[in-house]
Design a protein around this motif. Structure first.
Motif, mmCIF file in Angstrom:
data_model
loop_
_atom_site.group_PDB
_atom_site.id
_atom_site.type_symbol
_atom_site.label_atom_id
_atom_site.label_comp_id
_atom_site.label_asym_id
_atom_site.label_seq_id
_atom_site.Cartn_x
_atom_site.Cartn_y
_atom_site.Cartn_z
ATOM 1 N N GLN A 1 0.833 -1.205 0.000
ATOM 2 C CA GLN A 1 0.000 0.000 0.000
ATOM 3 C C GLN A 1 0.865 1.252 0.000
ATOM 4 N N ALA A 2 1.957 1.221 0.770
ATOM 5 C CA ALA A 2 2.853 2.380 0.826
ATOM 6 C C ALA A 2 3.570 2.579 -0.504
ATOM 7 N N TYR A 3 3.966 1.495 -1.128
ATOM 8 C CA TYR A 3 4.654 1.569 -2.423
ATOM 9 C C TYR A 3 3.760 2.236 -3.460
ATOM 10 N N MET A 4 2.500 1.877 -3.472
ATOM 11 C CA MET A 4 1.588 2.382 -4.504
ATOM 12 C C MET A 4 0.991 3.745 -4.173
ATOM 13 N N GLY A 5 0.779 4.026 -2.902
ATOM 14 C CA GLY A 5 0.085 5.260 -2.549
ATOM 15 C C GLY A 5 0.810 6.176 -1.601
ATOM 16 N N ASN B 1 -0.245 7.298 3.488
ATOM 17 C CA ASN B 1 -1.635 7.070 3.064
ATOM 18 C C ASN B 1 -2.068 5.616 3.241
ATOM 19 N N VAL B 2 -1.393 4.904 4.141
ATOM 20 C CA VAL B 2 -1.707 3.494 4.350
ATOM 21 C C VAL B 2 -2.818 3.353 5.383
ATOM 22 N N ASN B 3 -3.790 2.525 5.044
ATOM 23 C CA ASN B 3 -4.885 2.220 5.976
ATOM 24 C C ASN B 3 -5.048 0.713 6.032
ATOM 25 N N LEU B 4 -4.446 0.098 7.047
ATOM 26 C CA LEU B 4 -4.498 -1.354 7.158
ATOM 27 C C LEU B 4 -5.837 -1.851 7.691
ATOM 28 N N GLN B 5 -6.688 -0.930 8.105
ATOM 29 C CA GLN B 5 -8.020 -1.336 8.559
ATOM 30 C C GLN B 5 -8.909 -1.735 7.389
#
Length: 425
Positions: A384-388, A392-396
């Motif tokens: 998620q961090a790589y792409m956004g 902006n990571v939301n692991l929920q």
């Protein structure tokens, strides 16, 4: 400032290869021939009633397409450049306007300020042209190149994908005025112009005398005959990297079966002649990069899956993503200079179209994210961090990037030979 430059012919502001590419456009060659121009002779620039030189819509579309095909394939729509040129300068080569707020003069078809062009080259890596002399910005291919580069930067600056409206309004009024009422009229006009552009037509070739489906002048350069963009691996990949690809048994099998030979290995091409890697090639590049530099830190299959969702394996990248792994120049330069990832040089955006260079910096970024802020991170966080972006990571929530990544892994997680067994996913 008022430029003393005065162009009468295309040949005075465009090099010979680009002139040949213009003739190779069926619509341009017909328009020029109908106007009495002859292949191999100087081509007159059009002039408006006030004597100002300008590009016709047909010429503008051809220039935009050539620039996009050469430097921004799959990342920009040529019609976006055409519509912006219409509203910014009426397609006039020598157009100038002074911005009082920014205290700078914007020049040429795409109304590019010299300071912007210099910044794009220095900080963002767009170095196809060196702007040692401001007058170079009046040349159509140079001006459109930097206009396209600025659009590309605006489309995802700060790591956030931007809408077309945002890009158009920011291009005209700057980022600070992107939501100001003064820029909305420019987007409205832009949208109207873009919608009214004539439909795109299938290209034919010009042989110096006639329009024919597949024939180019025998005097055309090899690069023109082969089309725009890289066709052969050897044109951008080092001998060392090519030797290791040939040593990979799966690549060897695929290349031998398709008739490839040493020194002249073609990239795969889709129906629109866009260069891309096969999945076998992507996996092999990932395995080589990991084996050399990231053993135990990242799995080749993960990098290959990221290439799948970032670029669909296209050499140039896709949309706002640059190159195979979607790593932009400022990020690669930061990792090279500040984090010590120095195995490959990165001096311009063009370097990131090399699959090995892009894979290397993609692996470096993946590795850095896996320990972001000094904490060991989960693979879902990293993807998620790589792409956004890491902020902006939301692991929920299971986002679309993670789902696409998991699907892409299916192409690359089969068991490998003993040579790569330590990287089985």
């Amino acid at each position: 400032m008022k430029t003393p430059i005065c162009y009468k012919y295309w040949d005075e502001c465009v090099d010979s290869e680009d002139i040949q590419l213009m003739w190779n456009d069926a619509e341009v060659s017909k328009e020029w021939t109908d106007a009495g121009e002859s292949f191999g002779q100087k081509v007159h620039l059009s002039r408006d009633p006030d004597g100002q030189t300008y590009l016709t819509q047909t010429e503008m579309r051809a220039v935009a397409k050539i620039v996009v095909d050469r430097h921004f394939k799959l990342q920009l729509d040529p019609d976006m450049l055409c519509a912006l040129a219409e509203i910014l300068s009426d397609r006039q080569l020598l157009a100038e306007s002074y911005d009082k707020e920014q205290q700078e003069t914007k020049i040429g078809i795409m109304q590019i300020a010299p300071a912007t062009a210099e910044w794009l080259a220095r900080e963002v890596g767009y170095r196809e042209y060196e702007i040692e002399d401001v007058s170079l910005l009046y040349k159509p291919f140079v001006n459109v190149y930097f206009g396209a580069a600025y659009i590309k930067w605006l489309s995802d600056h700060d790591g956030i994908p931007r809408s077309e409206q945002y890009v158009v309004r920011a291009f005209k009024g700057g980022i600070k005025k992107v939501n100001h009422k003064s820029t909305i009229k420019y987007f409205d006009r832009y949208f109207s112009v873009k919608r009214s552009l004539p439909p795109k037509r299938t290209q034919t070739k010009y042989d110096g005398r006639n329009l024919t489906p597949d024939i180019l002048s025998i005097d055309a350069s090899t690069e023109v005959k082969e089309g725009i963009g890289w066709i052969y691996w050897e044109s951008i990949v080092s001998d060392k990297d090519m030797d290791e690809l040939w040593e990979n048994p799966d690549v060897l099998k695929e290349w031998t079966k398709s008739g490839q030979r040493h020194g002249r290995v073609q990239f795969s091409r889709d129906s629109e002649r866009r260069s891309h890697l096969s999945r076998v090639e992507v996996k092999a590049v990932a395995e080589i990069i990991v084996s050399r530099y990231f053993r135990g830190k990242v799995q080749p299959g993960s990098l290959a899956a990221l290439a799948e969702i970032c670029s669909l394996r296209f050499v140039y990248g896709l949309h706002s993503h640059t190159g195979l792994m979607g790593i932009d120049y400022p990020t690669a330069l930061w990792m090279h200079r500040d984090l010590g990832f120095g195995a490959y040089e990165v001096n311009s955006v063009e370097d990131l179209f090399n699959p090995f260079v892009s894979m290397y910096f993609g692996a470096a970024y993946y590795s850095w994210l896996s320990e972001y802020q000094g904490r060991e991170r989960s693979q879902e966080f990293v993807i998620q961090a790589y792409m956004g972006g890491p902020d902006n990571v939301n692991l929920q929530e299971t986002g679309p990037f993670w789902k696409k990544f998991q699907e892409a892994l299916g192409y690359y997680n089969e068991r490998k030979r003993a040579r790569w067994s330590c990287y089985i996913l």
